[in-house]
Design a protein around this motif. Structure first.
Motif, short mmCIF file in Angstrom:
data_model
loop_
_atom_site.label_atom_id
_atom_site.label_comp_id
_atom_site.label_asym_id
_atom_site.label_seq_id
_atom_site.Cartn_x
_atom_site.Cartn_y
_atom_site.Cartn_z
N GLN B 14 0.84 -1.20 0.00
CA GLN B 14 0.00 0.00 0.00
C GLN B 14 0.87 1.24 0.00
OE1 GLN B 14 -2.52 -0.77 3.51
NE2 GLN B 14 -4.26 -0.52 2.12
N GLU B 15 0.33 2.28 -0.57
CA GLU B 15 1.02 3.56 -0.50
C GLU B 15 1.28 3.93 0.95
OE1 GLU B 15 -1.46 6.28 -2.75
OE2 GLU B 15 -0.04 6.20 -4.41
N GLY B 16 2.43 4.50 1.18
CA GLY B 16 2.79 4.95 2.52
C GLY B 16 3.51 3.92 3.37
N LYS B 17 3.50 2.67 2.93
CA LYS B 17 4.16 1.61 3.72
C LYS B 17 5.63 1.49 3.35
CE LYS B 17 0.38 0.05 5.74
NZ LYS B 17 0.16 0.21 7.19
N ASN B 18 6.37 0.81 4.24
CA ASN B 18 7.79 0.53 4.02
C ASN B 18 7.97 -0.94 3.72
OD1 ASN B 18 8.10 3.17 4.90
ND2 ASN B 18 8.59 2.55 6.99
N TYR B 19 8.99 -1.24 2.92
CA TYR B 19 9.30 -2.65 2.67
C TYR B 19 10.73 -2.77 2.19
CZ TYR B 19 7.90 -7.48 2.16
OH TYR B 19 7.77 -8.83 2.34
N THR B 20 11.26 -4.01 2.27
CA THR B 20 12.63 -4.28 1.85
C THR B 20 12.67 -5.44 0.86
OG1 THR B 20 13.51 -3.50 3.96
CG2 THR B 20 14.95 -4.89 2.62
N ILE B 21 13.42 -5.26 -0.19
CA ILE B 21 13.70 -6.33 -1.16
C ILE B 21 15.10 -6.85 -0.87
CG2 ILE B 21 14.01 -6.89 -3.59
CD1 ILE B 21 12.08 -4.53 -4.21
N TYR B 22 15.25 -8.18 -0.89
CA TYR B 22 16.52 -8.78 -0.54
C TYR B 22 17.18 -9.40 -1.77
CZ TYR B 22 14.85 -8.24 4.20
OH TYR B 22 14.38 -7.70 5.37
N CYS B 23 18.49 -9.30 -1.80
CA CYS B 23 19.26 -9.84 -2.91
C CYS B 23 20.45 -10.60 -2.31
CB CYS B 23 19.73 -8.70 -3.81
SG CYS B 23 20.82 -9.21 -5.13
N ASN B 24 20.42 -11.92 -2.43
CA ASN B 24 21.53 -12.76 -1.98
C ASN B 24 22.34 -13.20 -3.19
OD1 ASN B 24 19.14 -13.42 0.12
ND2 ASN B 24 21.13 -13.59 1.11
N TYR B 25 23.65 -13.27 -3.00
CA TYR B 25 24.48 -13.74 -4.11
C TYR B 25 25.46 -14.79 -3.62
CZ TYR B 25 27.45 -9.93 -2.40
OH TYR B 25 28.18 -9.07 -1.61
N SER B 26 25.93 -15.61 -4.55
CA SER B 26 26.55 -16.89 -4.15
C SER B 26 28.04 -16.84 -3.91
CB SER B 26 26.26 -17.95 -5.21
OG SER B 26 26.82 -17.54 -6.45
N THR B 27 28.75 -15.95 -4.55
CA THR B 27 30.21 -15.94 -4.38
C THR B 27 30.66 -14.53 -4.03
OG1 THR B 27 30.62 -15.46 -6.71
CG2 THR B 27 30.50 -17.77 -6.07
N THR B 28 31.88 -14.43 -3.61
CA THR B 28 32.41 -13.14 -3.18
C THR B 28 32.33 -12.11 -4.30
OG1 THR B 28 33.90 -14.27 -1.70
CG2 THR B 28 34.42 -11.99 -2.20
N SER B 29 31.79 -10.97 -3.97
CA SER B 29 31.73 -9.88 -4.94
C SER B 29 31.77 -8.57 -4.15
CB SER B 29 30.46 -9.95 -5.77
OG SER B 29 30.39 -8.85 -6.65
N ASP B 30 32.58 -7.63 -4.62
CA ASP B 30 32.66 -6.39 -3.86
C ASP B 30 31.83 -5.27 -4.47
OD1 ASP B 30 35.94 -5.30 -5.07
OD2 ASP B 30 34.12 -5.87 -6.09
N ARG B 31 30.99 -5.62 -5.45
CA ARG B 31 30.12 -4.59 -6.00
C ARG B 31 28.82 -5.22 -6.48
NH1 ARG B 31 33.27 -1.31 -9.79
NH2 ARG B 31 34.91 -1.62 -8.27
N LEU B 32 27.79 -4.41 -6.42
CA LEU B 32 26.45 -4.92 -6.70
C LEU B 32 25.67 -3.78 -7.35
CD1 LEU B 32 23.37 -5.82 -5.86
CD2 LEU B 32 25.00 -7.68 -6.01
N TYR B 33 24.78 -4.14 -8.28
CA TYR B 33 24.05 -3.13 -9.04
C TYR B 33 22.55 -3.35 -8.88
CZ TYR B 33 28.65 -2.94 -11.16
OH TYR B 33 30.02 -2.84 -11.35
#
Lengths: 113, 109
Positions: B14-33
């Motif tokens: 709903q409008e006005g609410k907060n939420y989080t999207i999660y992104c897991n990745y499998s190997t070491t990486s020092d940057r994410l887009y």
């Protein structure tokens, strides 16, 4: 601003036709990429090129070939189009390989009938 | 090869609410887009996260990166309808970006 352009937004071709998708970038980027995007499958890499005349296969190269004769232009070729190649095709470019963000073109929605 | 997994894949909020999207990745990486895609359109770059602990904010969106946990989050604050889109995270595996399947966000009144 980086600009990546693709030759067509929408394309309808018949089964068996040879199809050319063109991509041009204006930022002198070394690397160019072709992806296809399908519902539920996300973006999948078809081919990429890290220099003029150099290319590497991505995850799904079967049925496709590419050409990069000039730095700014990267073409995707469907040698004999099939209905399972109906998809959204996205071209991208980036500067340093494996480091910099990729900039995407507007996409070509290809329908093969 | 770096694999990227996003969740949820679909999100109606709903409008006005907060939420989080999660992104897991499998190997070491020092940057994410993070990218945004509107229906029928191409991908637009949102955030480039370049190191552990990086946090970037633009408007109602804030992205962060924890390289030790191999986790990036995209937090939405006080959602508005204009944020309805599909959001992708991606990380490099060799020369090429590997993308998550995307999170389709729909913000309703």
């Amino acid at each position: 601003d980086v600009k990546v352009t693709q030759s067509s937004r929408y394309l309808v071709k018949r089964t068996g036709e040879k199809v050319f998708l063109e991509c041009v970038q204006d930022m002198d980027h070394e690397n160019m990429f072709w992806y296809r995007q399908d519902p539920g499958l996300g973006l999948r890499l078809i081919y990429f090129s890290y220099d003029v005349k150099m290319k590497e296969k991505g995850d799904i190269p079967e049925g496709y070939s590419v050409s990069r004769e000039k730095k700014e232009r990267f073409s995707l070729i469907l040698e004999s189009a099939s209905t399972n190649q109906t998809s959204m095709y996205l071209c991208a470019s980036s500067d340093s390989a494996g480091v910099d963000e990729q900039y995407f073109g507007p996409g070509t929605r290809l329908t093969v009938t | 090869e770096l694999k990227v997994e996003q969740n949820p894949l679909f999100l109606s909020m709903q409008e006005g609410k907060n939420y989080t999207i999660y992104c897991n990745y499998s190997t070491t990486s020092d940057r994410l887009y993070w990218y945004r895609q509107d229906p029928g359109k191409s991908l637009e770059s949102l955030f480039v996260l370049l190191s552990n602990g990086a946090v970037k904010q633009e408007g109602r969106l804030m992205a962060s990166l924890d390289t030790k946990a191999r986790l990036s989050t995209l937090h939405i604050t006080a959602a508005v309808h204009d944020l309805s889109a599909t959001y992708f995270c991606a990380g490099y595996s060799g020369y090429a970006l590997n993308f998550g399947k995307g999170t389709s966000l729909l913000v309703t009144p």
